[in-house]
Design an enzyme around this catalytic site. Sequence first.
Site, short mmCIF file in Angstrom:
data_model
loop_
_atom_site.label_atom_id
_atom_site.label_comp_id
_atom_site.label_asym_id
_atom_site.label_seq_id
_atom_site.Cartn_x
_atom_site.Cartn_y
_atom_site.Cartn_z
CD GLU A 131 -9.26 -21.99 -32.86
OE1 GLU A 131 -8.27 -22.58 -32.37
OE2 GLU A 131 -9.30 -20.76 -33.02
NE ARG A 133 -3.75 -24.77 -37.61
CZ ARG A 133 -2.46 -24.75 -37.25
NH1 ARG A 133 -1.65 -25.68 -37.69
NH2 ARG A 133 -2.02 -23.81 -36.45
CG ASP A 188 -9.24 -16.64 -32.42
OD1 ASP A 188 -8.35 -16.15 -33.14
OD2 ASP A 188 -9.34 -17.86 -32.19
CG ASP A 208 -5.45 -23.25 -28.74
OD1 ASP A 208 -6.42 -22.58 -29.16
OD2 ASP A 208 -4.51 -22.77 -28.07
CG ASP A 257 -9.12 -20.24 -29.73
OD1 ASP A 257 -9.45 -21.36 -29.26
OD2 ASP A 257 -8.06 -20.04 -30.36
CE LYS A 279 -6.28 -19.76 -27.53
NZ LYS A 279 -4.95 -19.93 -28.15
CE LYS A 312 -9.22 -18.58 -35.41
NZ LYS A 312 -7.90 -18.84 -34.79
N1 BES Z 1 -6.39 -17.89 -32.03
C1 BES Z 1 -5.16 -18.56 -31.84
C2 BES Z 1 -3.97 -17.78 -32.34
C3 BES Z 1 -3.67 -16.46 -31.67
C4 BES Z 1 -2.69 -16.40 -30.72
C5 BES Z 1 -4.31 -15.31 -32.05
C6 BES Z 1 -2.39 -15.19 -30.13
C7 BES Z 1 -4.00 -14.10 -31.47
C8 BES Z 1 -3.04 -14.04 -30.52
C9 BES Z 1 -5.17 -19.89 -32.57
O1 BES Z 1 -6.40 -20.52 -32.64
C10 BES Z 1 -4.29 -20.81 -31.80
O2 BES Z 1 -4.60 -21.10 -30.69
N2 BES Z 1 -3.19 -21.24 -32.42
C11 BES Z 1 -2.27 -22.10 -31.79
C12 BES Z 1 -1.90 -23.19 -32.76
C13 BES Z 1 -1.06 -24.27 -32.16
C14 BES Z 1 -1.87 -25.07 -31.19
C15 BES Z 1 -0.53 -25.13 -33.27
C16 BES Z 1 -1.06 -21.29 -31.40
O3 BES Z 1 -0.64 -20.43 -32.16
O4 BES Z 1 -0.55 -21.49 -30.30
ZN ZN Z 2 -8.04 -19.28 -32.60
MN MN Z 3 -6.82 -21.69 -30.95
#
Ligand code: BES
Ligand code: ZN
Ligand code: MN
Length: 608
Positions: free
Chosen positions: A366, A368, A305, A364, A287, A294, A282
């Site tokens: 994204e 996946r 990210d 968010d 992000d 966020k 990824k």
């Molecule tokens: N890049 C984030 C995940 C992340 C969170 C990485 C904290 C490093 C530290 C990912 O893209 C994300 O935002 N995931 C969301 C998914 C949710 C919306 C289902 C998350 O984990 O909140």
């Molecule tokens: Zn992300």
């Molecule tokens: Mn995200």
Amino acid sequence: MKITVKTGRITEEAADTLLLSHWEDETRFAGHTAEVDAVLRGRLGELLKTQEFSGRHGQISVLHVAPGERLRAKRIVLVGLGKRADSSLEKIRRAMGTAAKAIRELGAKSIVTPVHGMARSGQSRPNGPKEAGRIQVEAAAQAMVEGALLGLYQFNAYRTERNGAVKVITSMTVVVDRDSMKAQAEHGARWGQTIAEATSYVRDLCNHPANVMTPSYIANESKMMAKKLQMRCTVLDRADMERLGMGAMLGVARGSHEPPKFIVLEYRGGPSAQRPVALVGKTVTFDSGGISIKPADNMEQMKADMTGGADVLAAIRAAARMRLPLNIVAIIPATENMPGGSATKPGDVLTSLSGKTIEVINTDAEGRLILADGLTYAIRYHPEVLVDIATLTGACVVALGNVAIGVLGNNQPLIEELKEAGEQAGERAWQLPLWEDYYELIKSDVADVKNTGGRPGGTITAAAFLSKFVGNATWAHLDIASTDWSDKEKAYIPKGPTGVGARLLIQFLRNRALGKGRGLSRPGRVGVIGKGRELSRPGRAGVTGKGRVLSRPGRAGVNDKTRISGLRQTAGANGGKASRKVSKSQAAQKRARPGERRLLLSRRRAGG
Ligand code: BES
Ligand code: ZN
Ligand code: MN
């Protein structure tokens, strides 16, 4: 820093700093430390007697050599290794990280050190439960070099004010007692350096801010690397991705002015008939969350990210440098995730490269989405194993803390292989279940799948989503969101991007090169394809067959860039047999122009 291994007597080495070690549970010095103490007439031993120094893990003491003393070193630094019963390579790495930083703080420029953590005679010593009971010279030398280099990592690319004052250590010399140990120590040191450089490279890529470290930057970096190391590199731009139908990846890139890049690197170090290891990372260079934006707090950390992509890049680079006898394909879907007038909105439906439709509940989620297209692209290589690595879910931090990587997949032997590599490398991974029950949570009311399953089991539902895009490949997923960023400095981990993942991947590749982990693709295991032959059986052409048709040069009207990606090489690896069996609709796709392909795909899905 220059790393040298030489044969010699530690008491006779000229050095700016002589680094020695001691086990906490031993009442007297042993080995090299005892030898040096004898020359100093017990001055080091005083530190033990007065209990100024006990050998507690990571403890440091400094002693200056006095004029007239018969030692050519200027000063001695003692580092504690902790209790011998708890010893492990990780303990050595950490002790070395701490010691190297302390020595740099002293303003010293060079380190001379014996090999720590093993008997002076070169006999091995107990080494924790997991490591077959012994630390060998090679492993110890590797851990030492690795720990020191990782600990000394600094990122000063954007400082203009204290450049003159930055302290650096310029050399480290590892001294072995006998010539017979030298080759082993050298080999270990070389790997240690390679692995530490790979991790530092990942840290650099992630430390650079997102206004510099863009998808284009990474694409150029990949091209330069490929040229230097004789790898093949293909970069797909937005138009190429549109032609191919990478709707999931493009859906993420829509909101950004920064052009997305889909990067493919191929390293061929193995026999040409050997199926490749496919790595997908990824690479979201920033992000923001997109429309599902966020919160502002800590959002700056989302420049990292892209750790998964950087890991994959670092791993293939290390494999090429060390000439591992493997074929590897690295897939790096790179984009920003930004809000904007044309950004993907919650509720939008995207058609992925696989043809599967995805309802975007949360923009968010994204990672996946870009991985979906990355994985679909990867299985066209018919990889022996497919591993993706991603800063995927905040839920992984909740589940495992900043301690372990999450690992999930469809093949237990592959998962075990990754866990073992992580254990060896000092980047531990812990498995989470991928049971059928979880798939309920990502069912969409309007599309084939939705991109979030809500908060419960967030790491698992993310992996469940990914699994829908791996066909029947032998696949595992590493969620590194838990460990990619450190809020505090640790022994050899800096504050900020940790570069986690590269060490695990490299160890994994190294083990595979040694033949461990082979036989995963033997017929008869659950969820394993493999064996190209089976794929060629009529009636099984499904997903994989589709890819193969597309991947063949001169077919399907695929544009040049797509062709040079070398996908055809794997068609060759499968004896080219399988691709002859093509279903009716695939034949239609073959004739279709690129722009029409998606239409055909969706018609087929609609039952046409
Ligand atoms: N890049 C984030 C995940 C992340 C969170 C990485 C904290 C490093 C530290 C990912 O893209 C994300 O935002 N995931 C969301 C998914 C949710 C919306 C289902 C998350 O984990 O909140
Ligand atoms: Zn992300
Ligand atoms: Mn995200």
